[in-house]
Design an enzyme around this catalytic site. Structure first.
Site, PDB file in Angstrom:
ATOM      1  N   HIS A 149      -0.196  -7.495 -12.829  1.00  0.00           N
ATOM      2  CA  HIS A 149      -1.542  -7.588 -13.397  1.00  0.00           C
ATOM      3  C   HIS A 149      -1.570  -7.111 -14.845  1.00  0.00           C
ATOM      4  O   HIS A 149      -0.850  -6.188 -15.231  1.00  0.00           O
ATOM      5  CB  HIS A 149      -2.527  -6.785 -12.544  1.00  0.00           C
ATOM      6  N   ARG A 181     -11.016 -13.205 -18.858  1.00  0.00           N
ATOM      7  CA  ARG A 181     -11.301 -12.760 -17.496  1.00  0.00           C
ATOM      8  C   ARG A 181     -12.447 -11.747 -17.516  1.00  0.00           C
ATOM      9  O   ARG A 181     -12.674 -11.063 -18.513  1.00  0.00           O
ATOM     10  CB  ARG A 181     -10.059 -12.098 -16.865  1.00  0.00           C
ATOM     11  N   TYR A 187      -3.272 -19.260  -3.073  1.00  0.00           N
ATOM     12  CA  TYR A 187      -3.959 -17.982  -2.839  1.00  0.00           C
ATOM     13  C   TYR A 187      -5.464 -18.200  -2.689  1.00  0.00           C
ATOM     14  O   TYR A 187      -6.078 -17.775  -1.701  1.00  0.00           O
ATOM     15  CB  TYR A 187      -3.664 -17.009  -3.993  1.00  0.00           C
ATOM     16  N   GLY A 191       0.817  -1.211   0.000  1.00  0.00           N
ATOM     17  CA  GLY A 191       0.000   0.000   0.000  1.00  0.00           C
ATOM     18  C   GLY A 191       0.852   1.263   0.000  1.00  0.00           C
ATOM     19  O   GLY A 191       2.081   1.208   0.109  1.00  0.00           O
ATOM     20  N   LYS A 243      -8.148 -17.853   0.766  1.00  0.00           N
ATOM     21  CA  LYS A 243      -9.398 -17.099   0.877  1.00  0.00           C
ATOM     22  C   LYS A 243     -10.552 -18.039   1.249  1.00  0.00           C
ATOM     23  O   LYS A 243     -11.454 -17.671   2.010  1.00  0.00           O
ATOM     24  CB  LYS A 243      -9.704 -16.396  -0.448  1.00  0.00           C
ATOM     25  N   ASN A 301     -11.756  -9.839 -11.891  1.00  0.00           N
ATOM     26  CA  ASN A 301     -10.527  -9.056 -12.078  1.00  0.00           C
ATOM     27  C   ASN A 301     -10.757  -7.561 -11.886  1.00  0.00           C
ATOM     28  O   ASN A 301     -11.333  -6.908 -12.759  1.00  0.00           O
ATOM     29  CB  ASN A 301      -9.934  -9.340 -13.455  1.00  0.00           C
TER      30      ASN A 301
HETATM   31  N1  UDP Z   1      -1.298 -12.076 -18.044  1.00  0.00           N
HETATM   32  C1  UDP Z   1      -0.440 -12.117 -19.141  1.00  0.00           C
HETATM   33  N2  UDP Z   1       0.698 -11.354 -19.114  1.00  0.00           N
HETATM   34  C2  UDP Z   1       1.021 -10.554 -18.065  1.00  0.00           C
HETATM   35  C3  UDP Z   1       0.135 -10.501 -16.954  1.00  0.00           C
HETATM   36  C4  UDP Z   1      -1.012 -11.286 -16.986  1.00  0.00           C
HETATM   37  O1  UDP Z   1      -0.692 -12.839 -20.111  1.00  0.00           O
HETATM   38  O2  UDP Z   1       2.080  -9.906 -18.089  1.00  0.00           O
HETATM   39  C5  UDP Z   1      -2.521 -12.890 -18.063  1.00  0.00           C
HETATM   40  C6  UDP Z   1      -2.637 -13.877 -16.921  1.00  0.00           C
HETATM   41  O3  UDP Z   1      -1.940 -15.080 -17.214  1.00  0.00           O
HETATM   42  C7  UDP Z   1      -4.152 -14.053 -16.828  1.00  0.00           C
HETATM   43  C8  UDP Z   1      -4.697 -12.672 -17.223  1.00  0.00           C
HETATM   44  O4  UDP Z   1      -3.628 -12.030 -17.940  1.00  0.00           O
HETATM   45  O5  UDP Z   1      -4.589 -15.008 -17.773  1.00  0.00           O
HETATM   46  C9  UDP Z   1      -5.076 -11.812 -16.047  1.00  0.00           C
HETATM   47  O6  UDP Z   1      -4.006 -11.853 -15.129  1.00  0.00           O
HETATM   48  P1  UDP Z   1      -3.886 -10.909 -13.873  1.00  0.00           P
HETATM   49  O7  UDP Z   1      -2.578 -11.231 -13.216  1.00  0.00           O
HETATM   50  O8  UDP Z   1      -4.127  -9.509 -14.289  1.00  0.00           O
HETATM   51  O9  UDP Z   1      -5.106 -11.307 -12.940  1.00  0.00           O
HETATM   52  P2  UDP Z   1      -5.563 -12.726 -12.329  1.00  0.00           P
HETATM   53  O10 UDP Z   1      -6.546 -13.283 -13.309  1.00  0.00           O
HETATM   54  O11 UDP Z   1      -4.362 -13.573 -12.133  1.00  0.00           O
HETATM   55  O12 UDP Z   1      -6.204 -12.336 -11.040  1.00  0.00           O
END
Ligand code: UDP
Length: 327
Positions: free
Chosen positions: A187, A219, A141, A36, A145, A170
């Site tokens: 992300h 997503r 993770y 944060g 939760k 997401n």
């Molecule tokens: N992703 C990707 N390249 C990156 C970061 C994320 O291809 O540099 C993909 C990741 O594998 C997932 C989607 O984007 O399929 C969303 O990932 P993120 O980490 O944003 O959120 P999550 O779904 O893990 O909470």
């Protein structure tokens, strides 16, 4: 009556605090500032730097304030990291949550809102994913939760602690004042936008051999302002005597990684080169929420459902704050 927000200096927490504070609520933020930012905490909220692992500090927090409701955001939140460091998640996330729950039930706290996750649904049988879907956590993770949700289930019965678990899909976007600033950033949307900012050369797409139309993961991106609104509604429902509930929280519509990159190219005018890399362990192919229950029961309505709005709001924040919260 004070509302305690753990992780209120983080991305989602700080935007919920912004909304609560602007509605005149009395808010105490407790955050260790690992992820944060002090500058993200709304000036009307009281800030305490502290760690939920520190039992004495947690006790002191409850001794000093009459807390009626808790919103618990403070957590490690990375699916990929949890596959490499399971103890950080099944250990720290759970233990820190329990320290908070112990102190909260000792102090007679009435309402608790948990930041939960779509990662409870690793192998959904039906899309969009309803609350009736079988729970199969996709990573340590997600499991951490789920364990906290189960504790809440029993604390509702044994300690009269009413809770809402909001299973975020997401989170994305920004408020005009507050946005996403993680270090390291993993992300998708901020990473894609950092290419447009010139901070990265390219984006690596983690796998394009998934069983989806373009082969990349799908997503359900929900605007953080809509997400924040869901917390306010959930809190009001508990304050009005509503029952404990779990809700899946997304807009009910999914976008692929390729679609996110295309939207970012359009908004930023940058070519955003993309390369294909291996799959990231722990990633399910497709996660789309059914928001029917939270819409029906709490009257939640997402206002920002177009990908271009969500990515556009994130982009505006990054342009205004090119180095995040660092001045
Ligand atoms: N992703 C990707 N390249 C990156 C970061 C994320 O291809 O540099 C993909 C990741 O594998 C997932 C989607 O984007 O399929 C969303 O990932 P993120 O980490 O944003 O959120 P999550 O779904 O893990 O909470």
């Amino acid at each position: 009556m004070t509302i305690l927000v753990t992780g209120g200096a983080g991305y989602i927490g700080s935007i919920v605090v912004e909304q609560l504070a602007e509605q005149g609520a009395e808010v105490v933020v407790f955050d260790n500032l690992f992820q944060g930012h002090r500058a993200a905490v709304h000036p009307k909220a009281k800030f305490i730097q502290g760690d939920l692992a520190d039992v004495a500090a947690v006790k002191q927090l409850f001794a000093a304030h009459t807390i009626e409701s808790i919103l618990h955001f403070a957590s490690y939140t990375l699916v990929g990291e949890s596959m490499e460091k399971p103890f950080k998640y099944l250990g720290d996330n759970v233990t820190n949550g329990l320290n908070l729950l112990q102190a909260a039930t000792d102090a007679g706290v009435k309402h608790f809102i948990l930041s939960s996750t779509a990662n409870l649904f690793d192998q959904p049988e039906r899309l969009p994913i309803a609350e009736t879907e079988r729970i199969v956590p996709g990573s340590p993770y997600g499991e951490s939760k789920f364990i906290l949700e189960r504790f809440l289930h029993w604390l509702d019965i044994t300690k009269n602690l009413r809770f809402t678990a909001l299973r975020y899909f997401n989170a994305a976007g920004a408020s005009p004042e507050r946005g996403e600033d993680h270090d390291p950033e993993t992300h998708l949307i901020p990473v894609v936008l950092s290419v447009a900012q010139g901070k990265r050369q390219q984006i690596t797409i983690f796998g394009n051999d998934y069983p989806t139309p373009d082969g990349t993961c799908i997503r359900d991106y929900v605007h953080v302002l809509d997400l924040a609104q869901a917390h306010i509604l959930a809190l009001k429902a508990l304050q009005a005597g509503g029952p404990s509930r779990q809700y899946n929280l997304g807009i009910g519509k999914g976008y692929s990684i390729q679609e996110v990159i295309a939207a970012a190219r359009k908004i930023t005018g940058h070519a955003i080169p993309a390369v294909i890399g291996p799959r990231r362990p722990g990633d399910p192919a497709e996660l789309i929420a059914s928001p029917a229950a939270i819409q029906r029961e709490l009257g939640w309505q997402p206002h920002y459902t177009e990908l271009e709005t969500i990515v556009g709001d994130a982009w505006r924040w990054f342009q205004k704050n090119p180095n995040g919260y660092e001045k």
